[in-house]
Design a protein around this motif. Structure first.
Motif, mmCIF file in Angstrom:
data_model
loop_
_atom_site.group_PDB
_atom_site.id
_atom_site.type_symbol
_atom_site.label_atom_id
_atom_site.label_comp_id
_atom_site.label_asym_id
_atom_site.label_seq_id
_atom_site.Cartn_x
_atom_site.Cartn_y
_atom_site.Cartn_z
ATOM 1 N N SER A 107 10.129 25.131 66.325
ATOM 2 C CA SER A 107 10.491 24.428 67.611
ATOM 3 C C SER A 107 11.876 24.729 68.062
ATOM 4 O O SER A 107 12.375 24.501 69.251
ATOM 5 C CB SER A 107 10.307 22.922 67.646
ATOM 6 N N SER A 108 12.744 25.673 67.363
ATOM 7 C CA SER A 108 14.078 25.863 67.457
ATOM 8 C C SER A 108 14.005 27.301 68.029
ATOM 9 O O SER A 108 15.104 27.810 68.635
ATOM 10 C CB SER A 108 14.905 25.871 66.142
ATOM 11 N N VAL A 109 12.964 27.908 68.188
ATOM 12 C CA VAL A 109 13.037 29.330 68.703
ATOM 13 C C VAL A 109 13.056 29.394 70.174
ATOM 14 O O VAL A 109 12.354 28.563 70.769
ATOM 15 C CB VAL A 109 11.775 30.108 68.118
ATOM 16 N N ARG A 110 13.908 30.107 70.720
ATOM 17 C CA ARG A 110 14.275 30.261 72.104
ATOM 18 C C ARG A 110 13.524 31.426 72.587
ATOM 19 O O ARG A 110 13.228 32.570 71.831
ATOM 20 C CB ARG A 110 15.473 30.066 72.579
ATOM 21 N N PHE A 111 13.345 31.551 74.012
ATOM 22 C CA PHE A 111 12.474 32.695 74.712
ATOM 23 C C PHE A 111 13.015 33.421 75.715
ATOM 24 O O PHE A 111 12.371 34.033 76.328
ATOM 25 C CB PHE A 111 11.202 31.993 74.980
ATOM 26 N N SER A 112 14.377 33.293 75.766
ATOM 27 C CA SER A 112 15.105 33.973 76.878
ATOM 28 C C SER A 112 14.966 35.250 76.589
ATOM 29 O O SER A 112 15.470 35.743 75.607
ATOM 30 C CB SER A 112 16.739 33.472 77.085
ATOM 31 N N LYS A 113 15.113 36.316 77.739
ATOM 32 C CA LYS A 113 15.026 37.737 77.423
ATOM 33 C C LYS A 113 16.376 38.251 77.543
ATOM 34 O O LYS A 113 17.340 37.558 77.910
ATOM 35 C CB LYS A 113 13.957 38.428 78.410
ATOM 36 N N ASN A 114 16.310 39.706 77.058
ATOM 37 C CA ASN A 114 17.659 40.450 77.428
ATOM 38 C C ASN A 114 17.859 41.043 78.470
ATOM 39 O O ASN A 114 17.013 41.073 79.335
ATOM 40 C CB ASN A 114 17.560 41.539 76.168
ATOM 41 N N SER A 115 19.131 41.298 78.894
ATOM 42 C CA SER A 115 19.455 42.221 80.203
ATOM 43 C C SER A 115 20.196 43.394 79.615
ATOM 44 O O SER A 115 21.206 43.332 78.770
ATOM 45 C CB SER A 115 20.167 41.383 81.125
ATOM 46 N N GLY A 116 19.795 44.418 80.305
ATOM 47 C CA GLY A 116 20.699 45.620 80.166
ATOM 48 C C GLY A 116 20.432 46.407 79.044
ATOM 49 O O GLY A 116 21.363 46.950 78.438
ATOM 50 N N VAL A 117 19.460 46.407 77.951
ATOM 51 C CA VAL A 117 18.986 46.963 76.979
ATOM 52 C C VAL A 117 18.283 48.055 77.240
ATOM 53 O O VAL A 117 17.013 47.751 77.743
ATOM 54 C CB VAL A 117 18.685 45.700 75.895
ATOM 55 N N ALA A 118 18.903 49.266 76.978
ATOM 56 C CA ALA A 118 17.790 50.289 77.197
ATOM 57 C C ALA A 118 16.963 50.578 76.335
ATOM 58 O O ALA A 118 16.823 50.242 75.184
ATOM 59 C CB ALA A 118 18.947 51.741 77.194
ATOM 60 N N ALA A 119 15.669 51.178 76.930
ATOM 61 C CA ALA A 119 14.603 51.307 75.961
ATOM 62 C C ALA A 119 14.534 52.851 75.598
ATOM 63 O O ALA A 119 13.913 53.382 76.236
ATOM 64 C CB ALA A 119 13.036 50.898 76.929
ATOM 65 N N ASP A 120 15.336 52.961 74.633
ATOM 66 C CA ASP A 120 15.404 54.491 74.240
ATOM 67 C C ASP A 120 15.734 54.380 72.456
ATOM 68 O O ASP A 120 16.404 53.236 72.206
ATOM 69 C CB ASP A 120 16.598 55.511 74.864
ATOM 70 N N ARG A 121 15.588 55.418 72.016
ATOM 71 C CA ARG A 121 15.784 55.342 70.675
ATOM 72 C C ARG A 121 17.097 55.169 69.868
ATOM 73 O O ARG A 121 17.212 54.614 68.960
ATOM 74 C CB ARG A 121 15.149 56.966 69.949
ATOM 75 N N ALA A 122 18.057 55.738 70.679
ATOM 76 C CA ALA A 122 19.291 55.646 70.220
ATOM 77 C C ALA A 122 19.805 54.219 70.211
ATOM 78 O O ALA A 122 20.328 53.585 69.197
ATOM 79 C CB ALA A 122 20.339 56.587 71.009
ATOM 80 N N THR A 123 19.663 53.519 71.241
ATOM 81 C CA THR A 123 19.599 52.033 71.568
ATOM 82 C C THR A 123 19.022 51.122 70.193
ATOM 83 O O THR A 123 19.783 50.373 69.499
ATOM 84 C CB THR A 123 19.367 51.509 72.595
ATOM 85 N N ALA A 124 17.790 51.279 69.966
ATOM 86 C CA ALA A 124 16.803 50.913 68.969
ATOM 87 C C ALA A 124 17.299 51.126 67.644
ATOM 88 O O ALA A 124 17.581 50.400 66.699
ATOM 89 C CB ALA A 124 15.302 51.408 69.302
ATOM 90 N N ARG A 125 17.857 52.130 67.490
ATOM 91 C CA ARG A 125 18.291 52.700 66.145
ATOM 92 C C ARG A 125 19.834 51.913 65.871
ATOM 93 O O ARG A 125 19.771 51.436 64.760
ATOM 94 C CB ARG A 125 18.807 54.111 66.062
#
Length: 230
Positions: A91-109
């Motif tokens: 019940s403590s889990v929140r579901f707001s999304k991210n902004s400005g996070v690039a969908a690329d390998r370098a960011t994920a790494r």
């Protein structure tokens, strides 16, 4: 008390040292001694302990489980806590999304490296262990490096709709964890947002440790094998 979450391959801490000492007390050799680092020697020693308990095959692979560790503790005089210390309620889990996070390998790494640092997982989990298994392969297969990814079509897509427009039990984030898994394996000190990149991957790491013992055993993380749910 020894926490199962501390006795994992690649970790270095006092709980590992206690387990190493206990293994040696039951006449299992660890050439380097009780160093506090859970490496190959300790894994081999723990596999011998599992075989002493009558376990075979993948049940005697050197990755501690709650039952085998508790039995070692009973012999050596320590108790075992199998809960994850950072767990939160669903019940403590929140579901707001991210902004400005690039969908690329370098960011994920970069986020995967932060998650390893928070959890104590080896950096080789990012770059690839002996058989090639790595977090980036898992994250790409699960979400195509999209931190806000949500699967609304599989068997997990049940429950009431949440603030992100998806049903409660949907898989979410980089590693596509469901809220139950996120809550049970939540890393202390990280966000309670399931889409948070570091919190999401850290929970996946803790889940992999608890279920598989090591990322090398996760088919979905192995680029040399076909994709498979984990």
């Amino acid at each position: 008390m020894v926490a199962l979450s501390n006795v994992r391959f690649g970790k270095r801490n006092d709980d590992v040292k206690i387990v190493q000492t206990a293994l040696m007390e039951v006449d299992i050799d660890i050439p380097a001694g009780a160093t506090g680092f859970f490496g190959g020697q300790t894994r081999s020693a723990y596999a011998e302990w599992q075989r002493m308990l009558g376990l075979t095959g993948s049940d005697a692979d050197g990755f501690p489980g709650c039952s085998s560790l508790a039995k070692l503790g009973a012999r050596a005089g320590f108790t075992v806590d199998c809960r994850h210390p950072g767990a939160i309620s669903k019940s403590s889990v929140r579901f707001s999304k991210n902004s400005g996070v690039a969908a690329d390998r370098a960011t994920a790494r970069a986020f995967a490296e932060q998650a390893c640092e928070r959890t104590g997982a080896p950096r080789t989990w990012v770059t690839g262990v002996g058989n090639g298994a790595n977090l980036l392969t898992l994250m790409f297969r699960e979400s195509s490096f999209q931190s806000n990814a949500v699967n609304q079509n599989d068997v997990n897509a049940t429950g009431p709709v949440q603030s992100d427009g998806a049903r409660l039990n949907c898989s979410r984030g980089y590693a596509q964890v469901i809220p139950d898994t996120f809550a049970e394996n939540h890393q202390a000190g990280t966000s309670d947002r399931i889409y948070d990149p570091v919190a999401n991957v850290a929970a996946a790491i803790n889940y992999i440790w608890r279920r598989y013992g090591d990322i090398s055993r996760v088919q979905q993380a192995n680029p040399n094998l076909d994709p498979a749910p984990y």
